[in-house]
Design an enzyme around this catalytic site. Structure first.
Site, PDB file in Angstrom:
ATOM      1  N   GLY A 172      31.557  17.815 -64.827  1.00  0.00           N
ATOM      2  CA  GLY A 172      32.151  18.585 -65.908  1.00  0.00           C
ATOM      3  C   GLY A 172      33.622  18.268 -66.101  1.00  0.00           C
ATOM      4  O   GLY A 172      34.071  17.133 -65.953  1.00  0.00           O
ATOM      5  N   GLY A 173      34.384  19.309 -66.423  1.00  0.00           N
ATOM      6  CA  GLY A 173      35.810  19.136 -66.682  1.00  0.00           C
ATOM      7  C   GLY A 173      36.561  18.562 -65.501  1.00  0.00           C
ATOM      8  O   GLY A 173      37.627  17.959 -65.673  1.00  0.00           O
ATOM      9  N   GLY A 407      44.744 -16.418 -80.939  1.00  0.00           N
ATOM     10  CA  GLY A 407      45.338 -15.108 -80.734  1.00  0.00           C
ATOM     11  C   GLY A 407      45.378 -14.709 -79.273  1.00  0.00           C
ATOM     12  O   GLY A 407      46.274 -13.976 -78.849  1.00  0.00           O
ATOM     13  N   ALA A 408      44.417 -15.194 -78.491  1.00  0.00           N
ATOM     14  CA  ALA A 408      44.391 -14.850 -77.069  1.00  0.00           C
ATOM     15  C   ALA A 408      45.623 -15.403 -76.352  1.00  0.00           C
ATOM     16  O   ALA A 408      46.155 -14.774 -75.431  1.00  0.00           O
ATOM     17  CB  ALA A 408      43.113 -15.376 -76.428  1.00  0.00           C
TER      18      ALA A 408
END
Length: 517
Positions: A172-173, A407-408
């Site tokens: 959970g949280g 771009g890499a």
């Protein structure tokens, strides 16, 4: 016996009760699961005899559902500070023997206090997690306790190192606090993390799965990327936490600890000549390259089993801690994809926050093409890595071993986005794309009209390489500071880092940036 002596005796009895815990049966049950108790874990983490406990005698004040009849000391969490290799470290450890380690109001208040102390003292915080989530009997008060923890995790982010060690269930949280910290450790078979457990998953989706299958150490180390380190037993896990702490500063105002180094600065790395093939299409193990360059071949790889096409590691050069980011040609040819971009971006941010110089080894053919990558958001995920590098003010050195395409190349800390120094081996190929692809685009018509298209293609590829991809092309244009022999790499990096040690850079005044998500 005087009144004061009686009081002291009474105190000793109470303290012994708190140290002993709820019962021998509860301790045996913990051991039967292959788990240590909270105090045994703290003893492994901290230097012998250094632990100073805070609020040992705290008890909850809740009533209802039988809680008023059960008020054990510590309220299920042990908090305090001690030392690791002589340096102060704050710690809290859930005691699963008490309320299953579940968090209630008093439990949470103790954690809030030790987190505040860690932030104020400027020292790392380690959480030893083994709890069943919020204490249901205390209702919303327990949930509010988690909110206070999350707020402090965020306040401490980039200020002090925060390490979460998962040694039991975390549902959970409760799973969000570890996710907000810098590093997450897990132990196979005994620790799990998930937002909704197997029973809820089955009820909602009809899927049947075990706790480990849903959120075990291997799942989070290999698939989700939630876990940075996974080990087979608690002893090894906690020993590695100590090692990691030795590589980190106390806070963002200090540098990582430097150690004496017996590995010569001018040690040549001639083995690199055989480790890395000149043929850019042949794979090799980048981990062996790193091992050859760093002090004594020792380094700690982060997220070793997730996004394996990129390596993120902490090591030392001449005793000084450095963060290393490197493409791994053995996996997906070392391309950048969504997961590799996220992994490296977070690591760059961590290094920058804690004054760890960054060394980047490039051998990257580009971003991974494909519909899944594009639809999965490779643009925004790749931009995370770009943003992290551009925003980093620590010393930054990049080294191009072989390929650096498109771009890499730019994203992997090129000179154009702020690398302080850029070096390349004589085998480097820096270009918009590979020669074959470039020739097919630029000379498409000539190739199609030729009597022998294949011969023309081969000729154009050779011409493109000679004109735009020779080893000195980038150096001639000032985009690479020097072309160096592989054997000189270690000495070149160390000399450069020594010069950059006093680097100072200021970012524009702003509340904070808005990084791509």
């Amino acid at each position: 016996m005087s009144a004061i002596q009686a009081a002291v005796t009474s105190l000793a009895d109470v303290r012994q009760q708190a140290l002993r815990g709820p019962s021998e049966k509860a301790t045996e049950a913990q051991h039967a699961k292959g788990k240590l108790t909270a105090r045994e874990r703290i003893e492994l983490l901290l230097d012998a005899g250094s632990f100073q406990e805070v609020e040992q005698l705290r008890r909850h004040r809740a009533v209802g559902f039988g809680l008023e009849a059960k008020k054990p000391y510590t309220d299920g969490v042990i908090t305090g500070w001690g030392t690791v290799e002589g340096r102060t470290v704050f710690v809290y450890a859930h005691d699963f023997r008490i309320f299953g380690g579940a968090l209630g109001e008093a439990h949470a208040t103790k954690i809030h206090k030790i987190m505040d102390m860690a932030i104020a003292a400027g020292a790392p915080l380690v959480s030893l997690n083994d709890g069943a989530g919020a204490r249901i009997q205390e209702g919303v008060s327990a949930l509010a306790g988690y909110g206070g923890i999350f707020q402090r995790n965020t306040k401490a982010s980039g200020v002090i190192p925060q390490i979460s060690v998962m040694l039991g269930p975390c549902a959970g949280g409760a799973a969000y606090s570890p996710a907000l910290t810098d590093f997450v450790f897990m132990v196979r078979e005994t620790s799990q993390m998930f937002i909704t457990g197997p029973d809820v998953v089955k009820a909602v989706t009809g899927e049947e799965i075990s706790q480990n299958g849903l959120g075990g150490a291997d799942v989070h180390a290999e698939t989700s990327g939630v876990c940075h380190f996974a080990y087979d037993d608690e002893e090894t896990c906690i020993a590695e936490v100590r090692y990691l702490l030795s590589l980190l500063p106390q806070n963002n105002r200090e540098n990582p600890p430097r150690v004496e180094c017996s590995d010569p600065v001018d040690r040549r790395s001639d083995d690199l000549l055989d480790l890395v093939p000149a043929d850019g299409n042949r794979p090799y193990d980048m981990a062996k390259v790193i091992e050859e360059i760093v002090d004594d071949g020792e380094y700690l790889e982060v997220h070793e089993r997730w996004a394996r096409n990129i390596i993120c590691a902490l090591g030392r050069l001449d005793g000084q801690v450095v963060g290393i980011i490197a493409n791994q040609p053995q996996v997906l040819a070392g391309v950048l994809d969504i997961e590799a971009s996220e992994k490296a971006a977070r690591f760059v941010q961590m290094c920058d926050a804690f004054n760890v110089p960054i060394v980047t080894f490039l051998d990257v053919p580009g971003f991974l093409p494909g519909v899944d990558q594009e639809h999965g958001g490779i643009i925004r995920h790749g931009a995370k890595l770009l943003y992290a590098y551009c925003n980093a003010t620590v010393p930054r050195i990049s080294l191009i071993l072989r390929k650096a395409y498109g771009g890499a190349y730019i994203v992997m800390d090129s000179q154009s986005i702020g690398a302080d120094l850029t070096y390349a081996w004589p085998t480097n190929e820096i270009a918009v794309m590979g020669a074959e692809g470039a020739a097919n685009v630029i000379f498409r018509k000539r190739i199609a009209q030729a009597e022998d298209p294949e011969a023309m293609r081969a000729r154009m590829v050779k011409e493109y390489k000679a004109e735009l991809m020779h080893p000195y092309y980038a150096a001639e244009r000032g985009l690479v500071d020097d072309v160096i022999g592989p054997a000189e790499t270690r000495q070149t990096l160390i000399v450069s880092l020594t010069m950059l040690r006093t680097k100072h850079a200021d970012l524009p005044l702003r509340k904070h940036g808005n990084p791509p998500q």
